[in-house]
Scaffold this motif. Structure first.
Motif, PDB file in Angstrom:
ATOM      1  N   ARG A  43     -27.572 -22.939  34.423  1.00  0.00           N
ATOM      2  CA  ARG A  43     -27.693 -22.191  35.230  1.00  0.00           C
ATOM      3  C   ARG A  43     -28.879 -21.047  35.280  1.00  0.00           C
ATOM      4  O   ARG A  43     -28.656 -19.913  34.772  1.00  0.00           O
ATOM      5  N   LEU A  44     -29.747 -21.109  36.488  1.00  0.00           N
ATOM      6  CA  LEU A  44     -30.885 -19.845  36.492  1.00  0.00           C
ATOM      7  C   LEU A  44     -30.663 -19.136  37.952  1.00  0.00           C
ATOM      8  O   LEU A  44     -30.548 -19.461  38.407  1.00  0.00           O
ATOM      9  N   PRO A  45     -31.322 -17.844  37.747  1.00  0.00           N
ATOM     10  CA  PRO A  45     -31.428 -17.198  39.591  1.00  0.00           C
ATOM     11  C   PRO A  45     -32.597 -17.821  39.978  1.00  0.00           C
ATOM     12  O   PRO A  45     -33.394 -16.507  39.838  1.00  0.00           O
ATOM     13  N   ILE A  46     -32.655 -18.235  39.964  1.00  0.00           N
ATOM     14  CA  ILE A  46     -34.019 -19.028  40.687  1.00  0.00           C
ATOM     15  C   ILE A  46     -33.812 -19.719  41.766  1.00  0.00           C
ATOM     16  O   ILE A  46     -32.924 -20.683  41.882  1.00  0.00           O
ATOM     17  N   GLU A  47     -34.260 -19.945  42.518  1.00  0.00           N
ATOM     18  CA  GLU A  47     -34.330 -20.968  43.592  1.00  0.00           C
ATOM     19  C   GLU A  47     -35.796 -20.845  43.609  1.00  0.00           C
ATOM     20  O   GLU A  47     -37.470 -20.013  44.045  1.00  0.00           O
ATOM     21  N   SER A  48     -36.434 -22.457  44.547  1.00  0.00           N
ATOM     22  CA  SER A  48     -37.624 -23.151  44.014  1.00  0.00           C
ATOM     23  C   SER A  48     -38.322 -23.177  45.843  1.00  0.00           C
ATOM     24  O   SER A  48     -37.344 -23.835  47.085  1.00  0.00           O
ATOM     25  N   PRO A  86     -31.054  -9.560  46.235  1.00  0.00           N
ATOM     26  CA  PRO A  86     -31.245 -10.176  45.507  1.00  0.00           C
ATOM     27  C   PRO A  86     -31.302 -11.655  46.859  1.00  0.00           C
ATOM     28  O   PRO A  86     -30.333 -12.806  47.357  1.00  0.00           O
ATOM     29  N   GLY A 113     -35.198 -24.632  37.279  1.00  0.00           N
ATOM     30  CA  GLY A 113     -34.452 -24.513  37.395  1.00  0.00           C
ATOM     31  C   GLY A 113     -33.400 -26.815  36.961  1.00  0.00           C
ATOM     32  O   GLY A 113     -32.574 -26.675  36.099  1.00  0.00           O
ATOM     33  N   GLN A 114     -34.261 -27.079  36.697  1.00  0.00           N
ATOM     34  CA  GLN A 114     -34.339 -28.745  36.905  1.00  0.00           C
ATOM     35  C   GLN A 114     -34.234 -28.731  35.310  1.00  0.00           C
ATOM     36  O   GLN A 114     -33.237 -29.752  34.463  1.00  0.00           O
ATOM     37  N   ASN A 170     -36.004 -23.137  50.564  1.00  0.00           N
ATOM     38  CA  ASN A 170     -35.755 -24.478  49.616  1.00  0.00           C
ATOM     39  C   ASN A 170     -37.088 -25.476  49.654  1.00  0.00           C
ATOM     40  O   ASN A 170     -37.009 -26.124  50.809  1.00  0.00           O
ATOM     41  N   LYS A 202     -35.948 -15.881  49.090  1.00  0.00           N
ATOM     42  CA  LYS A 202     -37.607 -15.600  49.612  1.00  0.00           C
ATOM     43  C   LYS A 202     -38.271 -15.081  49.952  1.00  0.00           C
ATOM     44  O   LYS A 202     -39.246 -14.118  50.995  1.00  0.00           O
ATOM     45  N   MET A 241     -34.566 -13.809  41.893  1.00  0.00           N
ATOM     46  CA  MET A 241     -33.352 -13.220  42.266  1.00  0.00           C
ATOM     47  C   MET A 241     -33.534 -11.735  42.793  1.00  0.00           C
ATOM     48  O   MET A 241     -33.250 -10.994  43.179  1.00  0.00           O
ATOM     49  N   GLY A 295     -41.671 -24.093  39.098  1.00  0.00           N
ATOM     50  CA  GLY A 295     -40.673 -24.430  40.497  1.00  0.00           C
ATOM     51  C   GLY A 295     -39.733 -25.605  39.965  1.00  0.00           C
ATOM     52  O   GLY A 295     -39.073 -25.185  40.288  1.00  0.00           O
ATOM     53  N   HIS A 296     -40.029 -26.147  38.523  1.00  0.00           N
ATOM     54  CA  HIS A 296     -39.369 -26.951  37.685  1.00  0.00           C
ATOM     55  C   HIS A 296     -38.002 -26.248  36.810  1.00  0.00           C
ATOM     56  O   HIS A 296     -37.516 -26.978  36.293  1.00  0.00           O
TER      57      HIS A 296
END
Lengths: 96, 417
Positions: free
Chosen positions: B250-255, B412, B241-242, B301, B415, B343, B238-239
Motif C-alpha cells: 500500500r502506498l502513500p499515494i492518491e491518483s 498529508p 498504487g494499482q 481521486n 490534492k 502525501m 498514476g497507476h
C-alpha cells in the motif's frame, strides 16, 4: 460538471463543494494506537480504481460533511449519505 | 544508425522512405535480469541508464499501451529545478544537468529550450518566500534571479502588471536555465538509445500480476504470458498504487486528474514560462505557436484521464486576467492525465521490503522535468541495490520516520501539493 447529491440539499453543482478525501479512513484511538496504525491512518490509502467512498463538504451550501460513492474511472456517482451512515446499495445496477 | 546531417541528406535522396525503425518490437523472452514496468519517459530512461552506465542489458521494458502514451505525452513540458527543500534541490538540479546534455547523449533532438521559468509573486509574503527559496537554490549551485515588476514587464510584455488587476504582480523568481522540451522526443530518444544497447521494449503488454516468493520477486504475469526476472522496477505514474498492490504494497499515494489546455496557434509572443501559484496557472508557448497552459488538479481521486469544466474555466480565467491579449484566442483542445499525488508532494524512488522490487512513483505534477534524473538514479538504485546520492531521501519509510519532504508545507493532503 459533477452533480453531487447532498443528503440535506439535494443535487447541486460540483462548484459548491470541497473534496475531503477517502471516507473509509478512520482515526485510531490515540491512547492505544501504534506507530504503524498512525502511518496507516495518516499516509496510506487504498486509492481504488473503481468505486470510492469519499467525503465532500458542502462549503457553499449547508456546510455539512457527507459521504459519496463515486466511480474513479467514470466519475459516476451512485449514492450519498451522512458521514456516520452507510450509503444505500446502488439500485441502478451498473455500479461497476 | 547514428543520426547526423549526412544520414539526413542520404535519406533525403530516397524521399525519406528508407529510414530504419528507431527500435525493435521483440517478443518477450522467458527471463530477464531486470524488468521495468511502464514504458513512459521514466521507465525508458531507467532502462537506458541501466544499459549505458551499469552494463545491465538483459532488460525488458513492459508497457500496457504505447511508448509515452501516458503522462509523458500529456504534460506541459516544463523543466526546472527551483526547489528549496533538501532532497528536492539536489535531485532536480541533477536532472536539469542531464537535460542540458541530453540531445547529444541520446543523439536525438529533445528540443530542450532553456527559455527560463518565472514564478510570479503577488504578496509581500510571497516575495519573502521566493527570495528565501532563490537564496537556497543559489547556495546549492542552482541559478535563480529575483525580478522586479518592471524587469518582468520587459521580459514578458503581454503580462498585465497594473496595480488594480485581480492578482497584482509584485515580483518574481526566475530560473534562467529552466525551460521546455519536446515530450514525445524524450520517450522516443530514450527508447532508441535503450534498444540500441539491447533492451527489449515490449508494448501492448499489460502486467496482471507480480510474483513474490519467500520475500523476493521472481517475475511478472502479463497479457503476453509470464516473464521471470531477478529484479523488477515500476515506473507507472498514476497507476503506482494499482501495480504496487500486485506485490502486496500500500502506498502513500492518491491518483488525481490534472488537466492541460492548448490554444489555437499564434505568432511568437511569449518566449519564457510564466507561472503563478496564487492564481493557480502556468503558461508557455509551444514551438508550433500554441499557448500551453494548466493549473490545479480537479481535486478528487480519478483515473479518468479527463477532467471537468469548472477547472478549465478557472484556469482560463486566470490566464486571460494576467494576459489580457489572450482573451480572443480560441481553445483548441484540453486533456487530462493521472497524477500519482504523494502525501508530501515529493517522489518515491527506492527499494522496498520485498527483495528485488523497486518503486519509482509519487511524481505529483513534477514528473516530466525529472525524467532523465529519475531514470539515472532509479537505474543506480536497481543496479546497486542502494540509492544514489540524489535519491537517498526519496524513501517510502520517510512517512513512517517523519522525514517527509513537504515543499509546499501542505501536510498529508495529496490534492494540496
Amino acid at each position: 460538471m459533477l452533480l453531487i447529491p447532498c443528503p440535506w440539499c439535494g443535487e447541486r453543482a460540483q462548484t459548491e463543494f470541497s473534496y475531503e478525501g477517502d471516507a473509509t479512513v478512520s482515526r485510531p484511538d490515540p491512547a492505544t494506537a501504534s506507530d504503524e496504525q498512525w502511518l496507516d491512518h495518516i499516509y496510506l490509502r487504498d486509492n481504488p480504481m473503481g468505486l470510492h467512498e469519499e467525503l465532500w463538504h458542502h462549503v457553499a451550501g449547508c456546510r455539512r460533511f457527507f459521504k459519496v460513492r463515486r466511480n474513479t474511472v467514470t466519475h459516476e456517482i451512485s449514492g450519498s449519505a451522512a458521514p456516520t451512515d452507510d450509503i444505500p446499495e446502488d439500485v441502478s445496477g451498473d455500479a461497476s | 544508425m547514428r543520426y547526423s546531417i549526412f544520414t539526413l541528406a542520404r535519406n533525403a535522396l530516397s524521399h525519406h522512405q528508407n529510414w530504419p525503425k528507431a527500435w525493435r518490437s521483440p517478443d518477450p523472452k522467458p527471463e530477464y535480469d531486470v524488468i521495468i514496468i511502464g514504458g513512459g519517459g521514466h521507465g525508458l530512461a531507467t532502462a537506458y541508464y541501466l544499459a549505458k552506465l551499469h552494463g545491465i542489458t538483459n532488460v525488458a521494458v513492459v508497457e500496457k499501451g504505447w511508448l509515452g502514451g501516458g503522462n509523458t505525452g500529456r504534460n506541459t513540458t516544463i523543466v526546472r529545478s527551483n526547489y528549496g527543500q533538501p532532497g528536492n534541490t539536489e535531485f532536480y538540479e541533477h536532472s536539469v544537468r542531464l537535460w542540458e546534455g541530453l540531445s547529444q547523449d541520446l543523439n536525438y533532438n529533445v528540443m530542450f529550450s532553456q527559455r527560463g521559468v518565472i514564478n510570479l509573486a503577488h504578496s509581500d509574503g510571497q516575495i519573502d518566500a521566493f527570495q528565501r527559496r532563490g537564496n537556497a537554490m543559489r547556495l546549492n549551485g542552482i541559478d535563480a534571479v529575483y525580478m522586479t515588476p518592471a524587469e518582468i514587464k520587459a521580459r514578458v510584455p503581454l503580462l498585465d502588471i497594473s496595480r488594480n488587476t485581480r492578482f497584482p504582480i509584485m515580483g518574481g523568481l526566475c530560473q534562467p536555465r529552466g525551460g521546455v522540451a519536446r515530450h514525445d522526443a524524450v520517450a522516443w530518444g530514450f527508447a532508441r538509445g535503450a534498444d540500441a544497447r539491447g533492451v527489449d521494449i515490449i508494448q501492448n503488454c499489460r502486467v496482471t500480476g507480480i510474483d513474490v516468493a519467500g520475500g523476493r520477486v521472481t517475475g511478472i504475469q502479463t497479457s503476453r504470458g509470464a516473464i521471470k526476472a531477478k529484479k523488477i522496477g515500476i515506473a507507472v505514474a498514476g497507476h503506482s498504487g494499482q501495480v504496487a498492490a500486485m506485490a502486496g504494497l500500500r502506498l502513500p499515494i492518491e491518483s488525481h486528474v490534472l488537466q492541460a489546455m492548448v490554444s489555437e496557434p499564434m505568432k511568437p509572443c511569449l518566449d519564457t514560462v510564466v507561472t503563478s501559484g496564487a492564481a493557480h496557472m502556468y503558461v508557455s508557448q509551444s514551438d508550433k505557436g500554441e499557448l500551453v497552459f494548466g493549473g490545479d488538479l480537479d481535486f478528487y481521486n480519478s483515473y479518468a484521464q479527463r477532467g471537468n469544466m469548472p477547472r478549465i474555466e478557472e484556469v482560463t480565467q486566470a490566464l486571460v486576467t494576467m494576459f489580457p491579449a489572450f482573451r480572443r484566442a480560441r481553445m483548441m483542445r484540453t486533456w487530462g492525465g493521472i497524477m500519482d499525488m504523494s502525501m508530501d508532494g515529493s517522489p518515491i524512488i527506492c527499494k522496498t521490503d520485498i527483495d528485488g522490487f523497486y518503486i519509482n512513483g509519487g511524481w505529483c505534477y513534477g514528473g516530466f522535468k525529472a525524467t532523465p534524473g529519475s531514470g539515472h538514479v532509479f537505474a543506480h538504485t536497481i543496479a546497486n541495490d542502494a540509492p544514489h546520492r540524489c535519491n537517498e531521501r526519496f524513501t517510502l519509510d520517510r512517512f513512517f520516520k517523519g522525514t517527509v519532504i513537504d515543499e509546499a508545507g501542505a501536510g498529508p493532503t495529496p490534492k494540496a501539493h
